[in-house]
Write an enzyme that holds these catalytic residues in place. Structure first.
Site, PDB file in Angstrom:
ATOM      1  N   ARG A 138     -13.752  28.474   7.776  1.00 14.41           N
ATOM      2  CA  ARG A 138     -12.575  28.127   8.576  1.00 14.41           C
ATOM      3  C   ARG A 138     -12.155  29.235   9.526  1.00 14.41           C
ATOM      4  NH1 ARG A 138     -11.247  22.755   8.578  1.00 14.41           N
ATOM      5  NH2 ARG A 138     -11.853  21.860   6.593  1.00 14.41           N
ATOM      6  N   CYS A 141     -10.216   9.353   8.017  1.00 19.25           N
ATOM      7  CA  CYS A 141     -10.205   8.581   9.270  1.00 19.25           C
ATOM      8  C   CYS A 141     -11.377   8.810  10.210  1.00 19.25           C
ATOM      9  CB  CYS A 141      -8.921   8.855  10.039  1.00 19.25           C
ATOM     10  SG  CYS A 141      -7.520   7.974   9.359  1.00 19.25           S
ATOM     11  N   VAL A 183      -0.695   6.754   4.052  1.00 22.93           N
ATOM     12  CA  VAL A 183      -0.048   6.220   5.253  1.00 22.93           C
ATOM     13  C   VAL A 183       1.261   5.523   4.881  1.00 22.93           C
ATOM     14  CG1 VAL A 183      -0.258   4.550   7.137  1.00 22.93           C
ATOM     15  CG2 VAL A 183      -2.194   5.997   6.542  1.00 22.93           C
ATOM     16  N   LYS A 208     -10.988  24.149  17.060  1.00 25.76           N
ATOM     17  CA  LYS A 208     -11.286  25.148  16.042  1.00 25.76           C
ATOM     18  C   LYS A 208     -12.618  24.810  15.376  1.00 25.76           C
ATOM     19  CE  LYS A 208      -8.899  28.183  12.978  1.00 25.76           C
ATOM     20  NZ  LYS A 208      -9.931  29.128  13.354  1.00 25.76           N
ATOM     21  N   GLU A 225      -2.500  14.197   8.163  1.00 26.17           N
ATOM     22  CA  GLU A 225      -2.091  14.678   6.851  1.00 26.17           C
ATOM     23  C   GLU A 225      -1.785  16.177   6.922  1.00 26.17           C
ATOM     24  OE1 GLU A 225      -4.738  13.256   3.793  1.00 26.17           O
ATOM     25  OE2 GLU A 225      -4.764  11.304   4.762  1.00 26.17           O
ATOM     26  N   GLY A 260       0.838  -1.206   0.000  1.00 23.73           N
ATOM     27  CA  GLY A 260       0.000   0.000   0.000  1.00 23.73           C
ATOM     28  C   GLY A 260       0.866   1.245   0.000  1.00 23.73           C
ATOM     29  N   THR A 289     -15.210   2.556   4.429  1.00 22.58           N
ATOM     30  CA  THR A 289     -16.469   2.088   4.997  1.00 22.58           C
ATOM     31  C   THR A 289     -17.183   1.251   3.936  1.00 22.58           C
ATOM     32  OG1 THR A 289     -16.567   4.095   6.324  1.00 22.58           O
ATOM     33  CG2 THR A 289     -18.611   2.851   6.090  1.00 22.58           C
ATOM     34  N   PHE A 307     -12.088  10.542  20.027  1.00 23.58           N
ATOM     35  CA  PHE A 307     -11.940  11.664  20.972  1.00 23.58           C
ATOM     36  C   PHE A 307     -11.635  12.966  20.226  1.00 23.58           C
ATOM     37  CE2 PHE A 307     -11.511  10.610  25.633  1.00 23.58           C
ATOM     38  CZ  PHE A 307     -12.148   9.386  25.551  1.00 23.58           C
TER      39      PHE A 307
HETATM   40  C1  UDX Z   1      -6.543  12.298  11.887  1.00 24.38           C
HETATM   41  C2  UDX Z   1      -5.811  12.188  13.227  1.00 24.38           C
HETATM   42  O1  UDX Z   1      -5.475  13.503  13.695  1.00 24.38           O
HETATM   43  C3  UDX Z   1      -4.563  11.338  13.066  1.00 24.38           C
HETATM   44  O2  UDX Z   1      -3.910  11.175  14.318  1.00 24.38           O
HETATM   45  C4  UDX Z   1      -4.960   9.980  12.507  1.00 24.38           C
HETATM   46  O3  UDX Z   1      -3.822   9.184  12.303  1.00 24.38           O
HETATM   47  C5  UDX Z   1      -5.731  10.142  11.205  1.00 24.38           C
HETATM   48  O4  UDX Z   1      -6.854  10.999  11.394  1.00 24.38           O
HETATM   49  P1  UDX Z   1      -6.193  13.700   9.659  1.00 24.38           P
HETATM   50  O5  UDX Z   1      -7.564  13.240   9.295  1.00 24.38           O
HETATM   51  O6  UDX Z   1      -5.105  13.538   8.661  1.00 24.38           O
HETATM   52  O7  UDX Z   1      -5.686  12.986  10.980  1.00 24.38           O
HETATM   53  O8  UDX Z   1      -6.256  15.275  10.002  1.00 24.38           O
HETATM   54  P2  UDX Z   1      -6.694  16.114  11.295  1.00 24.38           P
HETATM   55  O9  UDX Z   1      -5.674  17.163  11.500  1.00 24.38           O
HETATM   56  O10 UDX Z   1      -7.012  15.283  12.451  1.00 24.38           O
HETATM   57  O11 UDX Z   1      -8.008  16.854  10.773  1.00 24.38           O
HETATM   58  C6  UDX Z   1      -9.216  16.167  10.512  1.00 24.38           C
HETATM   59  C7  UDX Z   1     -10.307  17.139  10.158  1.00 24.38           C
HETATM   60  O12 UDX Z   1     -10.718  17.899  11.289  1.00 24.38           O
HETATM   61  C8  UDX Z   1      -9.933  18.157   9.092  1.00 24.38           C
HETATM   62  O13 UDX Z   1     -10.990  18.339   8.189  1.00 24.38           O
HETATM   63  C9  UDX Z   1      -9.684  19.409   9.902  1.00 24.38           C
HETATM   64  O14 UDX Z   1      -9.856  20.581   9.150  1.00 24.38           O
HETATM   65  C10 UDX Z   1     -10.731  19.280  10.986  1.00 24.38           C
HETATM   66  N1  UDX Z   1     -10.427  20.032  12.210  1.00 24.38           N
HETATM   67  C11 UDX Z   1      -9.298  19.762  12.930  1.00 24.38           C
HETATM   68  C12 UDX Z   1     -11.314  21.006  12.650  1.00 24.38           C
HETATM   69  O15 UDX Z   1     -12.338  21.266  12.021  1.00 24.38           O
HETATM   70  N2  UDX Z   1     -11.037  21.678  13.820  1.00 24.38           N
HETATM   71  C13 UDX Z   1      -9.926  21.420  14.559  1.00 24.38           C
HETATM   72  O16 UDX Z   1      -9.743  22.061  15.610  1.00 24.38           O
HETATM   73  C14 UDX Z   1      -9.022  20.427  14.097  1.00 24.38           C
HETATM   74  P1  ADP Z   2      -4.335   5.268   3.249  1.00 24.75           P
HETATM   75  O1  ADP Z   2      -4.783   6.676   3.513  1.00 24.75           O
HETATM   76  O2  ADP Z   2      -4.869   4.285   4.271  1.00 24.75           O
HETATM   77  O3  ADP Z   2      -2.869   5.145   3.049  1.00 24.75           O
HETATM   78  P2  ADP Z   2      -4.752   5.036   0.363  1.00 24.75           P
HETATM   79  O4  ADP Z   2      -6.007   4.761  -0.385  1.00 24.75           O
HETATM   80  O5  ADP Z   2      -4.064   6.344   0.178  1.00 24.75           O
HETATM   81  O6  ADP Z   2      -5.099   4.786   1.909  1.00 24.75           O
HETATM   82  O7  ADP Z   2      -3.683   3.895   0.045  1.00 24.75           O
HETATM   83  C1  ADP Z   2      -3.924   2.536   0.062  1.00 24.75           C
HETATM   84  C2  ADP Z   2      -3.192   1.885  -1.119  1.00 24.75           C
HETATM   85  O8  ADP Z   2      -3.253   0.469  -0.963  1.00 24.75           O
HETATM   86  C3  ADP Z   2      -3.772   2.200  -2.497  1.00 24.75           C
HETATM   87  O9  ADP Z   2      -2.774   2.818  -3.295  1.00 24.75           O
HETATM   88  C4  ADP Z   2      -4.185   0.807  -3.054  1.00 24.75           C
HETATM   89  O10 ADP Z   2      -3.922   0.676  -4.440  1.00 24.75           O
HETATM   90  C5  ADP Z   2      -3.282  -0.120  -2.261  1.00 24.75           C
HETATM   91  N1  ADP Z   2      -3.763  -1.510  -2.168  1.00 24.75           N
HETATM   92  C6  ADP Z   2      -4.993  -1.955  -1.799  1.00 24.75           C
HETATM   93  N2  ADP Z   2      -5.038  -3.305  -1.778  1.00 24.75           N
HETATM   94  C7  ADP Z   2      -3.812  -3.746  -2.149  1.00 24.75           C
HETATM   95  C8  ADP Z   2      -3.207  -5.060  -2.318  1.00 24.75           C
HETATM   96  N3  ADP Z   2      -3.878  -6.184  -2.076  1.00 24.75           N
HETATM   97  N4  ADP Z   2      -1.923  -5.115  -2.721  1.00 24.75           N
HETATM   98  C9  ADP Z   2      -1.222  -3.977  -2.958  1.00 24.75           C
HETATM   99  N5  ADP Z   2      -1.723  -2.733  -2.808  1.00 24.75           N
HETATM  100  C10 ADP Z   2      -2.997  -2.615  -2.414  1.00 24.75           C
END
Ligand code: UDX
Ligand code: ADP
Length: 463
Positions: A443, A277, A14, A268, A166, A10, A95, A227
């Site tokens: 925002r 996530c 991540v 915020k 991210e 993958g 999902t 949380f």
């Molecule tokens: C989240 C978790 O923070 C991270 O630890 C986990 O591994 C993956 O999910 P991510 O979704 O990448 O990370 O971004 P994050 O900074 O958590 O923001 C999520 C969303 O919440 C964004 O749309 C952001 O704009 C929003 N947000 C964040 C708010 O609206 N208000 C805030 O105070 C913080």
């Molecule tokens: P994440 O945010 O969890 O990293 P992404 O969708 O960005 O999710 O990345 C997941 C990646 O895993 C995709 O690029 C997809 O092509 C790859 N993937 C899914 N199933 C397999 C598999 N069986 N073997 C190799 N790659 C895979």
């Protein structure tokens, strides 16, 4: 065990950044990232590192340093599995969109496919690490597949959830608050944990590496995201009350955040959280709770999602209401499409849902996002299946230049908190727009006083 070869299945948001940082910090370990998606792998291998498929501040430099040295991107999944001592599974777990648990449970088909592939290829003992967010007890399912379909070799399954956010992924990986590793209590399990701890120890202080049993680790990831999302829904709930009472949600957030028990982060108010996530993990938590008959627990967490959906809908309703109850044929410019700044990821971005609502009201949407392409914007809308692709294409246009995007618009909606938006020549934008010119700041990044002094009708969140 001395680890010299790691593979990651993958190459997404991540797997890509995580492996790049491991490779940078562990030059003695060969790290191979594999993916079925050949286009994605080709982009990771692009001679120009600025073309790698994921935009994260600082990532291109790390890839430039490690790629070809001890960091490799490949579509040869079997070879990488065969050679590696540790295999990370970082495939997507969206999902479910069908069958039992539709709209709630995580779809584990990609994970299962990986497990089966590992089982069929592995000829020696392997440590398999869950890196995706997964429902509790997935490790058990992976183990069952590996043990029952494998070639008689031993597998140790570890849960090592990723907490990077991210937009700050590189920083989060270089200086994590903690590394969590869950494993089996047996001697072999402890051995596997020690091997993975050894990898992270190359740059993470020992007191930040936490080891637990597998299920605690799996559930901790869901809990952490629940949380965090709950804080956002809580402050967003207050934002609506603030709008009614004359309080200012930014002031409220500051006041409560100074309480050390509450703390200032994730308070915020916004148009609603997005990202791959939060929603997925909470829905998953709700599904797990329901499946154990814990209905109060399920309802409690589901409310976080209900509030978030309400906040997005409330934002589009405010736009329509303020524009004299009709946006038909009006140009509304979106500044930002990504779910947060400093990423090109748009999964579950509030922008998609707000656009969908406004297109239902027959608005014309113009989008400017510094990192998101027109193709992506359209794909996101098409994914909702609210109308035909042709109808979407007729209702939305993307611009490469923010000033052009805003020309002749009736209103601007700020959907992502990109830093550059604050630096624009807002007087020039105002002069090019229809009057009265409206700004809906989803925002709260623009200065109300300044915007009103220019002549805008300004509406933020929660004030
Ligand atoms: C989240 C978790 O923070 C991270 O630890 C986990 O591994 C993956 O999910 P991510 O979704 O990448 O990370 O971004 P994050 O900074 O958590 O923001 C999520 C969303 O919440 C964004 O749309 C952001 O704009 C929003 N947000 C964040 C708010 O609206 N208000 C805030 O105070 C913080
Ligand atoms: P994440 O945010 O969890 O990293 P992404 O969708 O960005 O999710 O990345 C997941 C990646 O895993 C995709 O690029 C997809 O092509 C790859 N993937 C899914 N199933 C397999 C598999 N069986 N073997 C190799 N790659 C895979």
């Amino acid at each position: 065990m001395k680890i010299t070869k790691i593979c990651c299945i993958g190459a997404g948001y991540v797997g890509g950044p995580t492996m790049a940082v491991i490779a940078q910090k562990c030059p003695q370990i060969e790290v191979t990232v594999v993916d079925l998606n050949a286009e994605r792998i080709a982009a990771w291998n692009d001679a120009d590192v600025d073309n790698i498929p994921i935009y994260e501040p600082g990532l291109a430099d790390i890839v430039a340093e490690a790629r070809g040295r001890n960091l490799f991107f490949s579509t040869d999944v079997e070879k990488a599995i065969d050679e590696a001592q540790i295999i990370f599974i970082s495939v997507n777990t969206p999902t479910k969109t069908y069958g039992k648990g539709k709209g709630m449970a995580a779809d584990l088909k990609f994970i299962e496919l990986c497990a089966r592939q590992i089982a069929s290829v592995a000829k020696d003992n392997k440590i398999v690490v869950e890196k995706s967010t997964l429902p509790v007890r997935t490790a058990e399912a992976i183990k069952s597949i590996l043990d029952n379909t494998g070639n008689g070799v031993q597998f140790q399954i570890l849960s090592n959830p990723e907490f990077l956010a991210e937009g700050t992924a590189v920083q989060d990986l270089l200086q994590p608050d903690r590394i969590l590793i869950g494993g089996d209590a047996s001697a072999e399990g402890q051995h596997a944990i020690a091997a993975l701890v050894g990898v992270y120890s190359n740059w993470v202080p020992a007191d930040k590496i936490l080891t637990t049993n597998v299920w605690s680790s799996e559930l901790s990831k869901l809990t952490a995201n629940a949380f965090l999302a709950q804080r956002i829904s809580s402050i967003n709930a207050m934002s609506e009350l603030c709008e009614k009472t004359g309080a200012d949600v930014n002031e409220v957030a500051k006041a409560i955040g100074m309480d050390s028990r509450i703390g200032p982060k994730f308070l915020k108010a916004s148009v609603g959280f997005g990202g791959s996530c939060f929603q997925k993990d909470i829905l998953n938590l709700v599904y797990i709770a329901k499946s154990y008959g814990l209905h109060e627990v399920a309802d409690y967490w589901e409310q976080v999602i209900i509030m978030n959906d309400h906040q997005k809908r409330r934002f589009s309703n405010t736009i329509v209401r303020t524009l004299y109850n009709t946006v038909a044929d009006k140009k509304i410019t979106f500044l930002g499409w990504a779910f947060k700044k400093d990423t090109n990821d748009t999964r579950e971005s509030a922008a998609i849902y707000v656009a969908d609502d406004l297109i239902n009201e027959q608005a014309q949407i113009a989008v400017y996002d510094p990192k998101v392409s027109r193709k992506k914007v359209l794909a996101d809308l098409d994914y909702l299946e609210s109308r035909t692709a042709a109808a979407n294409a007729n209702s939305i246009v993307s611009f490469e230049n923010p000033y052009e995007a805003c020309e002749k618009a009736h209103a601007i909606a700020v959907l992502t908190e990109w830093d550059e938006f604050v630096t624009y020549d807002w007087k020039k934008i105002y002069d090019s727009m229809q009057k009265p010119a409206f700004v809906f700041d989803g925002r709260n990044i623009l200065d109300r006083g300044e915007m009103e002094a220019i002549g805008f009708v300004y509406q933020g969140i929660g004030a």
